[in-house]
Write a protein that holds these residues in place. Structure first.
Motif: not given
Length: 481
Positions: A160-174
Motif C-alpha cells: 500500500x505504501x509503495x502505491x501511495x508513494x508512486x502516486x505522490x499520495x503518500x510519503x516515500x519515507x514511510x
C-alpha cells in the motif's frame, strides 16, 4: 756272693731284640704295600666296569670301538620360498572406544541395552524425560508462527505504501520504513527457525544413541537416576571389536627395514595364541609411529585385524610377527643340522661311502624348525640331523630311517625272567603269554594275568624263586639279567 753278669750276653740279647723289631716293621710295611696294590687293582677293575654305563647302557661311549659306524639320521636340503618375519610383543586395543554420555540433563527413564550386548550405530541406548525439551520446542514453533503472521501483514502494508508513494499520495519515507520493517521481520523469522532447530536438537538428545557399532560394557548409571551432561562416567562404554587393532613394538634397528618393506606394498601381520605357535588371526599393517620411544628404544606399529571369531580381546598381550619380505628359492635344512664350532657354523655332510665331512655353512636366518642356508650346501647333499654325540670329521655312519615319532609308554612295563635267572626261550614264552593275557582282558580294561602278578611280585620282592630240583634258599645266587 755276687757275680757280675757277662757283658757279651747282654749285647747278644739286645741285638736279637733289635733284629726282631726290624723284621716286624718290615713285615708290616710289606703287608701294607700288598694291601694298597690289591685295593688299587680292585679300583681299576671297578673303573673299567663302570665305563660302559657312562656311555649310555652299552652304547658308543668312551670305551666303545672306534671302528663301528655311528648311527645317525639324515635329511636332504630342499628349495622353497621362505618368508622373513620380524617378531614383536604387543597388546590388543579396540579400534574405536567411545564413552556414551548424555548431552542434556534429566531423569533417565529407560535403558535399552544389556551389558555385553553388541549394538549397532544409531541404536537407542537410553531415554531421558523429554517433557521440558518438548515444551521448549513447541514454544519456538509458536513464536515462529506469530512472527510469520506479523510478516504477512507488514508485507501488505508495504504494498500500500509503495502505491501511495508512486502516486505522490503518500510519503516515500514511510514506504522505505515499511520496507525495512519487512526485512527485519524476515530476519526474525530466520532466528525463530534457528531456535526451532536448536530446540529440536535438544529434544533429540533425550534419546541417547550409539555413535558407533560395537559391544556395550557395564552400565554406569541405573534407570531412574538424574544424569547430567557434565558427568564424566557416562552411561556406558562402547568398544569396536570387529575389526580390532593390535599395537606392537619392534627394535629401532629394524626401522629402515620396515619402512623399505612398507614402501613396496601392504605388509601382513600375524597374531599368535596363548601357546605361541598357533596363528589365531591375520591382518595388515596400518600405521607406523613417527618417533622412537627413548625409554625403550623401540618403535610402535599398529595393525588391523578382522577378529571374526572374537578371538582377540582389548587389553590382551599377544606375540606378533610382521612379514617384511620373502626369500625366493632358498636352500632350507632342519635347524638341528646346523652345528656351531670355534670357527663358526658347519654341517656334517654324508659322502657316497657313508663318511661324514664337516663343511662350513652360512646361515641367513633360522627358527626352531628350519634354517636358511646362504652358502655351503646344495640340494644333492645329505646332512646329519641326529647323532652328533659320537660324530667327528671323517667318521663312518649308518643312516637310519625316521618313520615318525616313537610312541612312548605311559608307564614302564614290568620285567619278567625265568626261574633260573636267564632270559631264554622260556622267558620269551612267558612274555608272549603275558601279552595274550593283556589282549584277552583288554575289553574290560588292561590288567595283568594272575601268574604275572604272583610271579612278578614275588621276584621283585624276594629275588629269584628256587628251582624245581629242590635247591636250598641259602645256595649261591643266580646271575642277574
Amino acid at each position: 756272693m755276687l757275680f757280675k753278669p757277662d757283658s757279651t750276653d747282654d749285647e747278644k740279647s739286645s741285638a736279637s731284640r733289635k733284629r726282631s723289631l726290624v723284621s716286624r716293621l718290615l713285615g708290616r710295611m710289606v703287608s701294607l704295600l700288598i694291601t694298597l696294590v690289591i685295593l688299587g687293582g680292585l679300583g681299576y677293575l671297578g673303573w673299567l666296569a663302570f665305563q660302559p654305563k657312562q656311555g649310555g647302557g652299552g652304547g658308543r661311549g668312551a670305551g666303545a670301538r672306534p671302528d663301528l659306524p655311528v648311527p645317525v639320521l639324515a635329511a636332504t636340503p630342499r628349495v622353497q620360498d621362505v618368508p622373513v618375519y620380524l617378531d614383536g610383543v604387543g597388546s590388543v586395543k579396540a579400534l574405536n572406544t567411545v564413552t556414551v554420555r548424555s548431552q542434556v540433563d534429566g531423569k533417565l527413564l529407560k535403558v535399552n541395552f544389556v551389558e555385553g550386548q553388541d549394538v549397532k550405530k544409531d541404536d537407542v541406548l537410553g531415554e531421558i524425560d523429554p517433557a521440558i525439551y518438548q515444551a521448549q520446542y513447541d514454544q519456538a514453533v509458536a513464536k515462529k508462527a506469530q512472527d510469520v503472521a506479523l510478516l504477512t501483514n507488514q508485507k501488505l502494508d508495504l504494498v500500500r505504501y509503495e502505491q501511495l508513494a508512486a502516486s505522490n499520495a503518500g510519503s516515500k519515507q514511510q514506504a522505505d520504513t515499511q520496507r525495512a520493517l519487512v526485512a527485519q521481520q524476515e530476519a526474525l523469522i530466520k532466528a525463530d527457525q534457528a531456535a526451532i532447530d536448536n530446540a529440536g536438537a535438544t529434544l533429540a538428545y533425550t534419546k541417547i544413541v550409539a555413535p558407533i557399532s560395537g559391544r556395550a560394557g557395564l552400565r554406569q548409571v541405573d534407570q531412574g537416576n538424574i544424569i547430567h551432561a557434565s558427568d564424566t562416567t557416562g552411561l556406558v562404554i562402547l568398544t569396536q571389536l570387529q575389526p580390532i587393532a593390535v599395537w606392537f613394538s619392534l627394535p629401532q634397528q629394524q626401522i629402515m627395514r620396515v619402512n623399505a618393506a612398507a614402501a613396496k606394498g601392504e605388509l601382513a601381520v600375524d597374531v599368535f595364541g596363548n601357546d605361541g605357535v598357533t596363528v589365531v588371526d591375520s591382518g595388515k599393517l596400518t600405521g607406523i609411529d613417527n618417533q622412537v620411544d627413548p625409554t625403550t628404544g623401540t618403535l610402535k606399529l599398529k595393525a588391523e585385524l578382522a577378529n571374526a571369531s572374537y578371538q582377540l580381546w582389548p587389553g590382551q598381550f599377544v606375540n606378533v610377527r610382521l612379514k617384511v619380505e620373502t626369500l625366493p628359492q632358498a636352500i632350507v635344512v632342519p635347524t638341528s643340522a646346523v652345528q656351531r664350532g670355534p670357527a663358526g657354523t658347519f654341517s656334517y655332510v654324508i659322502g657316497e661311502d657313508n663318511t661324514v665331512t664337516a663343511k662350513p655353512v652360512t646361515v641367513t636366518q633360522q627358527h626352531e624348525r628350519e634354517a636358511v642356508i646362504a652358502s655351503g650346501l646344495t640340494t644333492s647333499d645329505r646332512v646329519v640331523t641326529t647323532g652328533f654325540a659320537n660324530l667327528a670329521d671323517g667318521s663312518k655312519v649308518v643312516v637310519g630311517k625316521d618313520d615318525g615319532p616313537p610312541a612312548a609308554d605311559l608307564a614302564p612295563r614290568k620285567r619278567s625272567r625265568a626261574p633260573d635267572g636267564k632270559r631264554g626261550a622260556q622267558g620269551e614264552g612267558q612274555s608272549k603269554d603275558q601279552g595274550k593275557d593283556v589282549k584277552q582282558d583288554g575289553q574290560g580294561g588292561e590288567h595283568r594275568g594272575p601268574r604275572d602278578h604272583s610271579e612278578g611280585d614275588q621276584k621283585g620282592q624276594s629275588g629269584p624263586a628256587p628251582a624245581a630240583g629242590g635247591e636250598q634258599s641259602g645256595g649261591a645266587p643266580k646271575a642277574q639279567p
